[in-house]
Enzyme design. Sequence first.
Site, short mmCIF file in Angstrom:
data_model
loop_
_atom_site.label_atom_id
_atom_site.label_comp_id
_atom_site.label_asym_id
_atom_site.label_seq_id
_atom_site.Cartn_x
_atom_site.Cartn_y
_atom_site.Cartn_z
N TYR A 33 0.49 -1.36 -0.08
CA TYR A 33 0.00 -0.05 -0.08
C TYR A 33 1.45 1.72 -0.39
O TYR A 33 2.09 1.17 0.36
CB TYR A 33 -1.44 0.13 1.48
CG TYR A 33 -0.28 0.09 2.44
CD1 TYR A 33 0.23 -0.44 3.58
CD2 TYR A 33 -0.76 1.38 3.24
CE1 TYR A 33 0.81 -0.42 4.59
CE2 TYR A 33 0.26 1.83 4.77
CZ TYR A 33 0.98 1.01 5.22
OH TYR A 33 1.32 1.58 6.13
N ARG A 52 8.03 4.58 -4.52
CA ARG A 52 8.58 3.47 -3.60
C ARG A 52 7.67 2.20 -3.08
O ARG A 52 6.88 1.14 -3.15
CB ARG A 52 8.28 4.09 -2.46
CG ARG A 52 8.35 3.34 -1.07
CD ARG A 52 8.06 3.84 0.71
NE ARG A 52 6.93 4.13 0.27
CZ ARG A 52 6.61 4.84 1.53
NH1 ARG A 52 7.10 5.02 3.06
NH2 ARG A 52 5.12 5.48 1.95
N ARG A 100 -8.04 -20.16 -2.54
CA ARG A 100 -6.77 -19.89 -1.43
C ARG A 100 -5.92 -21.54 -1.67
O ARG A 100 -5.94 -22.71 -1.82
CB ARG A 100 -7.61 -20.01 -0.42
CG ARG A 100 -6.46 -19.29 1.23
CD ARG A 100 -6.94 -20.01 2.31
NE ARG A 100 -5.90 -19.65 3.11
CZ ARG A 100 -4.85 -19.99 3.76
NH1 ARG A 100 -5.17 -21.44 3.46
NH2 ARG A 100 -4.14 -19.43 4.55
N LYS A 147 6.33 -1.83 2.15
CA LYS A 147 5.16 -1.70 2.82
C LYS A 147 4.31 -1.62 2.49
O LYS A 147 3.06 -1.89 1.60
CB LYS A 147 5.05 0.13 1.86
CG LYS A 147 4.17 0.78 2.63
CD LYS A 147 3.76 2.38 2.81
CE LYS A 147 3.41 3.31 2.97
NZ LYS A 147 2.85 3.19 4.81
N GLU A 179 11.29 2.23 14.29
CA GLU A 179 10.66 3.83 13.39
C GLU A 179 9.08 3.16 14.77
O GLU A 179 9.53 2.33 15.49
CB GLU A 179 10.54 3.01 12.75
CG GLU A 179 9.89 1.58 12.09
CD GLU A 179 9.75 1.72 10.58
OE1 GLU A 179 9.37 2.61 9.82
OE2 GLU A 179 10.17 0.27 10.03
N LEU A 204 10.76 0.81 7.10
CA LEU A 204 10.12 1.80 6.21
C LEU A 204 10.54 3.02 5.76
O LEU A 204 10.92 3.21 6.30
CB LEU A 204 8.58 1.93 6.57
CG LEU A 204 8.07 2.39 4.62
CD1 LEU A 204 7.58 1.09 4.29
CD2 LEU A 204 6.89 3.17 4.99
C1 LIG Z 1 6.45 1.85 9.92
C2 LIG Z 1 6.32 2.73 9.24
N1 LIG Z 1 7.58 3.68 9.79
C3 LIG Z 1 7.61 4.37 9.08
C4 LIG Z 1 6.24 5.69 8.04
C5 LIG Z 1 6.58 6.36 7.48
O1 LIG Z 1 6.53 6.68 5.86
P1 LIG Z 1 5.95 8.13 5.22
O2 LIG Z 1 6.42 9.21 5.31
O3 LIG Z 1 6.19 7.62 3.94
O4 LIG Z 1 4.30 8.50 5.31
C6 LIG Z 1 5.37 4.59 7.56
C7 LIG Z 1 3.94 5.15 7.66
O5 LIG Z 1 3.22 4.80 7.32
C8 LIG Z 1 5.67 3.83 8.55
O6 LIG Z 1 4.11 2.92 8.55
#
Ligand SMILES: Cc1ncc(COP(=O)(O)O)c(C=O)c1O
Length: 287
Positions: A33, A52, A100, A147, A179, A204
């Site tokens: 996503y 991304r 499935r 993501k 994070e 991420l």
């Molecule tokens: C795990 C994680 N880290 C960092 C971020 C921040 O990323 P972005 O600045 O691209 O929204 C997100 C955003 O959803 C996230 O889910």
Amino acid sequence: MSRIVFLNGSFLPIDEAKVPFMDRGFMFGDGVYEGIGVLNGRLVDNEAHLERLERSLKEIQIPNPYSRAEWTRLEEELVRRNNMTEGFVYFQVTRGVAERDFFFPTDARPTVAMFTQAKSIANAPAAEAGISVITVPDMRWERRDIKSINLLAQVLAKQAAKEAGAQEAWMVQDGYVTEGGSSSAFIVTKAGSIVVRPLSNAILPGITRKSLLQMSREDGIVLEERLFTVNEAYDAAEAFLTSASNFVVPVVRIDGRPVADGKPGPVTKRLRQLYLQMAAGPALAAE
Ligand SMILES: Cc1ncc(COP(=O)(O)O)c(C=O)c1O
């Protein structure tokens, strides 16, 4: 007016948008996503988000159903149809519908679902006052750079934060902050430099993080891309988080302890201001 969403080629009222029972997103979490901020009706950092997305899709071998120009047209059309000026656009791509079975289906077409969520970002009260975070063990898999729509660890982490009266969870591995549940984590040292974890499979690659680092460099702020511990965060001069749907938000408490004097600090305020100017767009920023 009912909210309009986009599903597999059509714009339609949300109540009419149905995804088949056997969609692999539903069955396996087999998809990726993106979430893009919107300010003044304008998509923020959209190209970087689409880049991304391309990478995430490639890593899990789902063909990208649209070109960047097509994605942008769809996003802009959805923002327009929902009269949204501020908030974010979310979309996900799953491997599609098939009986499935773990193996990739040979004849499935990716499912594309997109919606908008109106929300105040520029004047959000949390951005003024700052938020509290708690730290939790990082229980996720080893490809956090993708993501993925699999967000169970983050659901549990953020629920634990809520139950502790905090607004975000900072996940921790081997004593180091990775994070936030849905944000990138930063601290500011007493000497005024910004510390953020370097990119790797452990986090991420945040798009807001990327823009912010660029702006900080241009602003002459010293950057340290390195790991930082929870203790270092407790002892920091400032802390903040970034994400596409919040931009830059001060973190004023970590595990119940105030960060410095428990108020948003000058470096964080400056970075939020810089980011808001960029997000507002050239014409508006110049006013
Ligand atoms: C795990 C994680 N880290 C960092 C971020 C921040 O990323 P972005 O600045 O691209 O929204 C997100 C955003 O959803 C996230 O889910």
